[in-house]
Design a protein around this motif. Structure first.
Motif, PDB file in Angstrom:
ATOM      1  N   TRP A 174       1.305  14.841   0.750  1.00  0.00           N
ATOM      2  CA  TRP A 174       0.363  14.701   1.975  1.00  0.00           C
ATOM      3  C   TRP A 174       1.010  14.722   3.212  1.00  0.00           C
ATOM      4  O   TRP A 174       2.240  14.312   3.512  1.00  0.00           O
ATOM      5  CB  TRP A 174      -0.600  13.564   1.733  1.00  0.00           C
ATOM      6  CG  TRP A 174      -1.373  13.367   0.446  1.00  0.00           C
ATOM      7  CD1 TRP A 174      -1.373  14.157  -0.388  1.00  0.00           C
ATOM      8  CD2 TRP A 174      -2.618  12.694   0.729  1.00  0.00           C
ATOM      9  NE1 TRP A 174      -2.544  13.722  -1.360  1.00  0.00           N
ATOM     10  CE2 TRP A 174      -3.201  12.806  -0.791  1.00  0.00           C
ATOM     11  CE3 TRP A 174      -3.188  11.567   1.255  1.00  0.00           C
ATOM     12  CZ2 TRP A 174      -3.992  12.415  -1.188  1.00  0.00           C
ATOM     13  CZ3 TRP A 174      -4.142  10.984   0.902  1.00  0.00           C
ATOM     14  CH2 TRP A 174      -4.689  11.131  -0.366  1.00  0.00           C
ATOM     15  N   ALA A 183       2.402   1.650  -3.437  1.00  0.00           N
ATOM     16  CA  ALA A 183       1.483   1.961  -4.492  1.00  0.00           C
ATOM     17  C   ALA A 183       0.975   3.265  -4.499  1.00  0.00           C
ATOM     18  O   ALA A 183       0.653   4.044  -5.552  1.00  0.00           O
ATOM     19  CB  ALA A 183       0.319   0.886  -4.633  1.00  0.00           C
ATOM     20  N   SER A 184       0.809   3.782  -3.005  1.00  0.00           N
ATOM     21  CA  SER A 184       0.174   4.992  -2.833  1.00  0.00           C
ATOM     22  C   SER A 184       1.066   6.138  -2.933  1.00  0.00           C
ATOM     23  O   SER A 184       0.858   7.347  -2.937  1.00  0.00           O
ATOM     24  CB  SER A 184      -0.422   5.013  -1.740  1.00  0.00           C
ATOM     25  OG  SER A 184       0.109   5.030  -0.639  1.00  0.00           O
ATOM     26  N   LEU A 193       0.753   8.931  -5.328  1.00  0.00           N
ATOM     27  CA  LEU A 193      -0.517   9.829  -5.333  1.00  0.00           C
ATOM     28  C   LEU A 193      -0.421  10.762  -3.911  1.00  0.00           C
ATOM     29  O   LEU A 193      -1.407  11.669  -4.085  1.00  0.00           O
ATOM     30  CB  LEU A 193      -1.888   8.822  -5.159  1.00  0.00           C
ATOM     31  CG  LEU A 193      -1.989   7.840  -6.474  1.00  0.00           C
ATOM     32  CD1 LEU A 193      -2.852   6.785  -6.137  1.00  0.00           C
ATOM     33  CD2 LEU A 193      -2.125   8.530  -7.533  1.00  0.00           C
ATOM     34  N   THR A 194       0.166  10.169  -3.041  1.00  0.00           N
ATOM     35  CA  THR A 194       0.189  10.964  -1.824  1.00  0.00           C
ATOM     36  C   THR A 194       1.486  11.645  -1.415  1.00  0.00           C
ATOM     37  O   THR A 194       2.018  11.848  -0.284  1.00  0.00           O
ATOM     38  CB  THR A 194      -0.242  10.011  -0.585  1.00  0.00           C
ATOM     39  OG1 THR A 194       0.960   8.903  -0.754  1.00  0.00           O
ATOM     40  CG2 THR A 194      -1.486   9.440  -0.770  1.00  0.00           C
ATOM     41  N   ALA A 202      -5.422   7.476   4.831  1.00  0.00           N
ATOM     42  CA  ALA A 202      -5.651   6.992   3.573  1.00  0.00           C
ATOM     43  C   ALA A 202      -5.270   5.213   3.521  1.00  0.00           C
ATOM     44  O   ALA A 202      -5.937   4.545   3.031  1.00  0.00           O
ATOM     45  CB  ALA A 202      -5.047   7.548   2.472  1.00  0.00           C
ATOM     46  N   LEU A 203      -4.203   5.212   4.092  1.00  0.00           N
ATOM     47  CA  LEU A 203      -3.446   3.672   3.914  1.00  0.00           C
ATOM     48  C   LEU A 203      -4.304   2.724   4.904  1.00  0.00           C
ATOM     49  O   LEU A 203      -4.648   1.630   4.318  1.00  0.00           O
ATOM     50  CB  LEU A 203      -2.104   3.586   4.369  1.00  0.00           C
ATOM     51  CG  LEU A 203      -1.489   2.355   4.339  1.00  0.00           C
ATOM     52  CD1 LEU A 203      -1.405   1.771   2.985  1.00  0.00           C
ATOM     53  CD2 LEU A 203       0.100   2.553   4.923  1.00  0.00           C
ATOM     54  N   LYS A 248      -1.696  10.454   5.015  1.00  0.00           N
ATOM     55  CA  LYS A 248      -1.117   9.244   4.315  1.00  0.00           C
ATOM     56  C   LYS A 248      -1.729   7.978   5.297  1.00  0.00           C
ATOM     57  O   LYS A 248      -1.956   7.005   4.608  1.00  0.00           O
ATOM     58  CB  LYS A 248       0.224   9.186   4.092  1.00  0.00           C
ATOM     59  CG  LYS A 248       1.136  10.197   3.315  1.00  0.00           C
ATOM     60  CD  LYS A 248       2.302  10.127   2.860  1.00  0.00           C
ATOM     61  CE  LYS A 248       2.956  11.096   2.132  1.00  0.00           C
ATOM     62  NZ  LYS A 248       4.533  10.948   1.914  1.00  0.00           N
ATOM     63  N   GLY A 265       0.793  -1.142  -0.038  1.00  0.00           N
ATOM     64  CA  GLY A 265      -0.063   0.019   0.001  1.00  0.00           C
ATOM     65  C   GLY A 265       0.779   1.216   0.103  1.00  0.00           C
ATOM     66  O   GLY A 265       0.430   2.115  -0.547  1.00  0.00           O
TER      67      GLY A 265
END
Length: 93
Positions: free
Chosen positions: A54, A46-47, A50-51, A62-63, A59, A43
């Motif tokens: 942040w 992958a994120s 996108l983050t 969201a995770l 973060k 995670g």
């Protein structure tokens, strides 16, 4: 005048199969960690794009919004079933 029937008593059948004991809290902790660690690692990777900008708290929010339900409803139950299956096959000494 009718009388009310007495309480219903449910008795288990005589040939009830013995349920296996649940795994210890330590085994459950290890199984949970084995589910969570790879999910968090994947995670985070992958994120990351996108983050990028942040705050770390957002973060983590969201995770965990993705990882916790995935672990609780999908991964950990499957790992617990696999553990139960393996422990049934292993001969007891």
């Amino acid at each position: 005048m009718e009388t009310a029937p007495g309480p219903t008593v449910l008795t288990p059948p005589a040939a009830t199969a013995q349920l296996p004991a649940p795994p210890s809290v330590h085994v459950r902790a290890v199984i949970t960690w084995l589910a969570i660690f790879p999910l968090v690692t994947l995670g985070m990777m992958a994120s990351a794009p996108l983050t990028e900008g942040w705050h770390p708290v957002f973060k983590a929010l969201a995770l965990t919004l993705v990882v916790v339900p995935t672990a609780v409803y999908l991964v950990v139950p499957r790992m617990m079933r696999a553990h139960a299956s393996l422990s049934r096959r292993r001969p007891r000494a």
